[in-house]
Design a protein around this motif. Structure first.
Motif, short mmCIF file in Angstrom:
data_model
loop_
_atom_site.label_atom_id
_atom_site.label_comp_id
_atom_site.label_asym_id
_atom_site.label_seq_id
_atom_site.Cartn_x
_atom_site.Cartn_y
_atom_site.Cartn_z
N VAL A 198 61.32 31.81 14.68
CA VAL A 198 60.17 31.95 13.81
C VAL A 198 60.47 33.06 12.81
CG1 VAL A 198 59.04 33.61 15.34
CG2 VAL A 198 57.66 32.29 13.74
N ALA A 199 59.99 32.88 11.56
CA ALA A 199 60.12 33.92 10.54
C ALA A 199 58.74 34.53 10.32
CB ALA A 199 60.66 33.34 9.24
N GLU A 200 58.68 35.85 10.22
CA GLU A 200 57.40 36.53 10.04
C GLU A 200 57.51 37.57 8.93
OE1 GLU A 200 54.01 39.01 12.60
OE2 GLU A 200 55.91 38.42 13.53
N ASN A 201 56.50 37.60 8.09
CA ASN A 201 56.42 38.61 7.03
C ASN A 201 55.74 39.85 7.61
OD1 ASN A 201 55.42 40.25 4.90
ND2 ASN A 201 55.52 38.54 3.48
N ILE A 202 56.46 40.96 7.66
CA ILE A 202 55.90 42.22 8.15
C ILE A 202 56.08 43.26 7.05
CG2 ILE A 202 56.01 44.01 9.92
CD1 ILE A 202 57.06 41.93 11.85
N TYR A 203 54.99 43.52 6.34
CA TYR A 203 55.00 44.45 5.21
C TYR A 203 56.06 44.10 4.19
CZ TYR A 203 52.10 47.08 8.46
OH TYR A 203 51.11 47.44 9.33
N VAL A 210 55.10 50.29 10.45
CA VAL A 210 56.01 50.02 11.56
C VAL A 210 55.76 48.60 12.05
CG1 VAL A 210 56.70 50.68 13.90
CG2 VAL A 210 56.04 52.45 12.23
N PRO A 211 56.77 47.74 12.09
CA PRO A 211 56.58 46.35 12.53
C PRO A 211 55.91 46.27 13.90
CG PRO A 211 58.75 46.61 11.57
CD PRO A 211 58.16 47.99 11.67
N VAL A 212 55.04 45.28 14.04
CA VAL A 212 54.23 45.14 15.26
C VAL A 212 55.09 45.09 16.51
CG1 VAL A 212 52.61 43.64 16.47
CG2 VAL A 212 52.36 44.00 14.02
N GLU A 213 56.18 44.28 16.48
CA GLU A 213 56.96 44.12 17.71
C GLU A 213 57.80 45.35 18.03
OE1 GLU A 213 59.31 42.37 14.36
OE2 GLU A 213 57.25 42.31 15.04
N GLU A 233 58.09 49.63 21.69
CA GLU A 233 59.38 50.16 22.11
C GLU A 233 59.61 51.60 21.65
OE1 GLU A 233 62.62 47.53 21.53
OE2 GLU A 233 61.47 45.75 22.03
N ILE A 234 58.68 52.15 20.89
CA ILE A 234 58.83 53.52 20.40
C ILE A 234 58.35 54.49 21.48
CG2 ILE A 234 58.00 55.21 18.71
CD1 ILE A 234 57.81 52.85 16.72
N PRO A 235 59.21 55.42 21.93
CA PRO A 235 58.80 56.35 22.99
C PRO A 235 57.65 57.26 22.54
CG PRO A 235 61.19 56.33 22.70
CD PRO A 235 60.60 55.60 21.53
N ILE A 236 56.73 57.49 23.46
CA ILE A 236 55.64 58.45 23.27
C ILE A 236 55.89 59.61 24.21
CG2 ILE A 236 53.15 58.85 23.41
CD1 ILE A 236 53.87 56.89 21.21
N LEU A 237 56.06 60.82 23.67
CA LEU A 237 56.35 62.00 24.48
C LEU A 237 55.09 62.83 24.61
CD1 LEU A 237 59.50 64.11 24.65
CD2 LEU A 237 57.37 65.31 24.16
#
Length: 464
Positions: free
Chosen positions: A311-316, A417-420, A424-428
């Motif tokens: 699938v192709a998705e437009n993200i910003y 920041v892309p939804v997917e 996966e971005i760490p929260i400290l």
């Protein structure tokens, strides 16, 4: 004839000294001619040759006779022979494809297997200049672009070479006759039951008789010119692909800037992205490429389904190519808890990162970095522990320079920041408060001030 082929091999750099060349031997005139010429050239080129034969099990006794002939000619010339029998009809039905396509897939799969297991460096296949002309006419009737009109290359990836592409079918037949090779004739090649046969038996002879007696040579000359032009465009495409595309494990991103390029380049970039991501050349058509171009013009979060399960998705404005199932993958919670007393006991791991901690006495000993994965905090504001985890619904942070809190979700939206990527971005966290959205924002609550006595340096390093 032999010298003509040798010159073609040298001119196109098809074979190097010391190569082991595996010949795709059907037993027909083309492959027998190729085998015999390479056999004659083996000493002057300093090469070893072997032969692989695939019995498609489609023509009963005739196919068995082809196999026996191929075996005997290899025995006569003391050439290593690798035969296999494959039920192409069964495979074609299972995959829902034609005999031609199934046969081609299985042949090359077998050739690759022998090449890799028996230490061959090249696979020689016996296309001639008539095959080239037929391919071009067929591609033209399908509405191919410049790539399709380039026809058959003298070599391609995987060590595939075509040493007799310089010979016509008439040359091949004369060579076999002069050398008493008596190749096998596949009777289906003389019947108008396949599209290629119709081009071979009807269309090209008609063009030769009514328009251009040298049509085979003319079409081959055209492909040579188009290949030169196409190679230049492909070089530009590859440079642009490296500049505007990023290939992740789970997706490919085509930057919005790529869609400002000339159509000849962006269409190729999209096609290259398809192939890089799926590993497949088939099923993608120009209509799919134009769908992606239109998608890039639309607002964010729009999607289009594409062949081969992507699938192709437009993200910003950027276009993401992803597997369809990637959107629905189960969310997995990950959390690392580190007590304050453990911080000087080496490095830690979290997901795709190695994490280092360093306690520094006094804020005057800090060397600030532009690296977004290195940050400094007031160590004494941490009470008990550090927690590293994924984002959760309702997460808030007091961004540096602000007094009020802001939802992490809104920060991601503002930063595009892309939804997917967000999960996966760490929260400290220090204790139960977010101190750092790693790579993006730090909290004002834990900043270094004039009263700071001890500094905690935290470094995230992406694993290879």
């Amino acid at each position: 004839m032999i010298n003509k082929v040798k010159d073609f091999i040298i001119k196109n750099n098809l074979i190097q000294e010391g190569d082991r060349v595996l010949v795709a031997l059907s037993g027909g005139p083309d492959s027998v001619c190729l085998l015999h010429i390479l056999y004659k050239l083996r000493e002057s080129l300093n090469i070893d040759i072997g032969a692989a034969h695939v019995n498609h099990m489609l023509r009963g006794q005739d196919a068995l006779n082809d196999e026996e002939y191929a075996k005997e000619i290899c025995k006569e010339f003391n050439i290593e022979f690798y035969p296999i029998r494959i039920d192409i009809d069964k495979i074609a039905k299972e995959k829902g494809i034609s005999h031609e396509m199934a046969g081609r897939e299985e042949r090359y799969k077998f050739f690759d297997f022998i090449k890799n297991t028996q230490n061959y460096s090249k696979i020689a296949v016996a296309h001639n200049s008539n095959d080239q002309a037929e391919t071009v006419v067929m591609n033209m009737m399908r509405g191919a672009g410049i790539e399709g009109l380039c026809g058959i290359r003298s070599k391609r990836d995987g060590g595939i070479i075509r040493p007799i592409l310089c010979l016509s079918r008439e040359d091949v037949e004369n060579y076999c006759k002069e050398n008493n090779l008596n190749p096998r004739i596949d009777k289906t090649n003389l019947e108008n039951i396949y599209s290629r046969n119709k081009v071979r038996l009807d269309i090209l002879p008609y063009m030769k008789e009514n328009f251009n007696k040298d049509i085979i040579e003319t079409l081959n000359r055209m492909t040579n010119l188009l290949q030169i032009d196409n190679d230049f465009i492909e070089k530009q495409c590859n440079n642009s692909y490296k500049k505007y595309c990023s290939n992740k494990n789970s997706h490919i991103v085509i930057s919005k800037e790529a869609f400002l390029l000339e159509k000849a380049i962006i269409t190729r970039i999209i096609k290259k992205s398809f192939v890089e991501f799926t590993g497949k050349y088939n099923n993608f058509e120009m209509k799919h490429i134009y769908e992606v171009i239109e998608l890039a013009k639309n607002s964010t979060n729009k999607k289009v389904d594409l062949p081969n399960g992507i699938v192709a998705e437009n993200i910003y404005g950027d276009i993401y190519l992803k597997n369809k199932e990637y959107n629905n993958k189960e969310y997995v919670e990950k959390e690392v808890l580190i007590n304050k007393s453990q911080l000087n006991k080496g490095s830690f791991e979290y997901d795709r990162y190695d994490i280092g901690f360093k306690i520094i006495k006094g804020k005057n000993n800090i060397e600030f970095s532009n690296n977004v994965l290195i940050k400094y905090f007031d160590y004494d504001k941490i009470k008990e522990k550090i927690i590293i985890r994924k984002r959760r619904n309702g997460d808030k942070i007091v961004p540096l320079g602000m007094k009020g809190s802001k939802k992490v979700k809104d920060i991601f939206i503002n930063l595009k920041v892309p939804v997917e990527q967000r999960p996966e971005i760490p929260i400290l966290c220090f204790d139960n408060e977010i101190a750092w959205i790693v790579g993006h924002k730090v909290s004002d609550k834990f900043k270094i001030t004039k009263d700071t006595k001890n500094v905690l340096k935290i470094t995230f390093t992406r694993k290879e």
